[in-house]
Design a protein around this motif. Structure first.
Motif, short mmCIF file in Angstrom:
data_model
loop_
_atom_site.label_atom_id
_atom_site.label_comp_id
_atom_site.label_asym_id
_atom_site.label_seq_id
_atom_site.Cartn_x
_atom_site.Cartn_y
_atom_site.Cartn_z
N CYS A 159 -13.21 -32.97 2.30
CA CYS A 159 -12.54 -32.14 3.38
C CYS A 159 -12.55 -32.37 4.82
CB CYS A 159 -13.04 -30.46 3.19
SG CYS A 159 -14.59 -30.37 4.28
N PRO A 174 -3.25 -29.75 0.77
CA PRO A 174 -2.31 -29.32 2.02
C PRO A 174 -2.99 -29.48 3.52
CG PRO A 174 -3.23 -27.25 1.11
CD PRO A 174 -3.75 -28.64 0.19
N LYS A 175 -2.23 -29.73 4.47
CA LYS A 175 -2.79 -29.94 5.77
C LYS A 175 -3.50 -28.72 6.31
CE LYS A 175 0.88 -33.14 6.72
NZ LYS A 175 2.17 -33.67 7.29
N GLU A 176 -4.55 -28.93 7.24
CA GLU A 176 -5.23 -27.98 7.78
C GLU A 176 -4.17 -27.60 9.07
OE1 GLU A 176 -7.72 -26.47 6.73
OE2 GLU A 176 -8.71 -27.71 5.34
N PRO A 226 -2.58 -35.33 10.50
CA PRO A 226 -2.84 -34.57 9.45
C PRO A 226 -4.41 -34.53 8.96
CG PRO A 226 -1.94 -36.66 8.85
CD PRO A 226 -1.99 -36.62 10.23
N THR A 251 -6.68 -33.13 5.89
CA THR A 251 -6.54 -32.62 4.37
C THR A 251 -7.75 -32.46 3.75
OG1 THR A 251 -6.05 -34.57 3.28
CG2 THR A 251 -4.05 -33.62 4.67
#
Length: 375
Positions: free
Chosen positions: A150, A192-194, A203, A205
């Motif tokens: 993460c 998905p992007k934070e 980005p 991710t």
């Protein structure tokens, strides 16, 4: 600073003013990936200055690398994540990787055809990185990875990913190994992007490994040496975060100086009030001190100085604390306008915060410094 350093600063500052700064606010507010900055930096050879000449790079010294990060972050901290990310992801490869693996990965990054990301952190293994659960097991002539990472910078945009995984769970930190994963490897996907407070155009991710098979020659160094490689990498790359923090602060200071000279209250510019002057003086003093500490740490990495671990942590910690304080003071000097998106200081303040957190929180940096002192 040598003449070469000063010439480099002039060149990158001109590029940033013309091709990066005009898009910085939109990159943050949209938010969107800074394509213009990526294109400009890669075309000019500024995206991966650290890569040695034998792999197609510039082989620039550590201070030159810091200057590039400074000048880019001065106008757009999001865009500075390109050279920072490339350096973080490839330093371990340069330190411990095989010659064959270096030749496979580094030339495309040096040429601006690819980017790299670093995958160490997991949801339950942040500061306690040795608690990671991502596994890599040998399978024939390759390795199979399973797990999740993460907070990966440039996730989905990079071609190459340096990934830490457990290869021997009975050995703790000594059972962690480092691997290179290609974005097209089967079983590898990007999440998905934070949605973030700052660096919004960069980005961030998760990465997913589901029976992700990679060739056996994509391990960095020997099995079980990955965690040591990660620590050695961070000693070299933390000054880069310090450089980023310094110029986020510098950008806020420059904006505050200009604004206070123009803003009038009680019949005169607020820059004429002593309390404003003292705030600006303190801000500038701390920025200069942080910059010198970053340069010292960068040169310590260049020299292989025995004090590197302390200096790297000290420069990152001090510079990022200064960035948070200076940007907060800049917002204060702008008053209510500083809290709006009409001026860049609120963006500087949001961007500054992450520099106190990533590549090791500043609490962890203080632990590293104390350990070095008491060794």
């Amino acid at each position: 600073m040598t003449d070469e350093h000063n010439q480099l600063r002039e060149a990158i500052r001109d590029l940033c003013a013309k091709q990066i700064a005009p898009h910085a606010a939109d990159v943050d507010q949209s938010p969107r990936y800074p394509r213009e900055a990526v294109t400009a930096l890669q075309a000019a050879g500024f995206a991966a200055l650290h890569i040695p000449q034998e792999y197609g790079g510039e082989g620039a010294d550590a201070v030159s690398q810091a200057i590039v990060i400074e000048e880019v972050a001065r106008v757009c901290a999001t865009s500075s994540m390109l050279p920072i990310g490339n350096k973080l992801a490839t330093t371990g490869l340069l330190l411990r990787g095989s010659e064959e693996l270096k030749k496979q990965v580094l030339p495309s990054i040096a040429a601006g055809e690819a980017m790299a990301s670093y995958a160490l952190t997991e949801r339950e293994a942040g500061s306690d990185a040795a608690a990671m659960r991502t596994r890599a097991v040998p399978d024939g002539d390759g390795w199979v990875l399973n797990g999740t990472k993460c907070f990966i910078t440039n996730g989905g945009e990079s071609t190459w990913y340096t990934v830490m995984a457990v290869t021997d769970p009975d050995k703790g930190a000594n059972g962690i190994s480092a691997f290179i994963v290609h974005r097209d490897d089967a079983g590898f996907t990007v999440g998905p992007k934070e949605r973030k407070m700052g660096l919004r155009g960069s980005p961030t991710t998760e990465l997913y490994f589901e029976n992700c098979r990679i060739p056996g020659d994509r391990i960095i160094g020997e099995p079980g040496t990955g965690f040591k490689t990660a620590l050695a990498t961070l000693d070299i790359t933390r000054p880069a975060v310090g450089a980023q923090a310094v110029v986020i602060a510098q950008g806020a200071l420059d904006a505050a100086v200009a604004y206070t000279k123009e803003r009038n209250q009680f019949g005169k510019a607020i820059a004429d009030f002593q309390n404003t002057q003292f705030m600006l003086a303190d801000m500038a003093m701390k920025v200069e001190a942080a910059r010198l500490m970053v340069y010292e740490a960068a040169m310590a990495a260049e020299r292989g100085d025995a004090r590197l671990s302390f200096l790297a942590s000290a420069s990152k910690c001090f510079a990022s604390d200064v960035a948070m304080q200076v940007t907060t003071d800049a917002v204060q000097l702008f008053g209510g306008y500083g809290y709006t998106t009409d001026f860049p200081v609120e963006r500087f303040m949001r961007d500054a915060k992450i520099t106190q957190i990533y590549e090791g929180t500043n609490q962890v940096q203080r632990m590293v410094m104390a350990r070095a002192l008491l060794k």
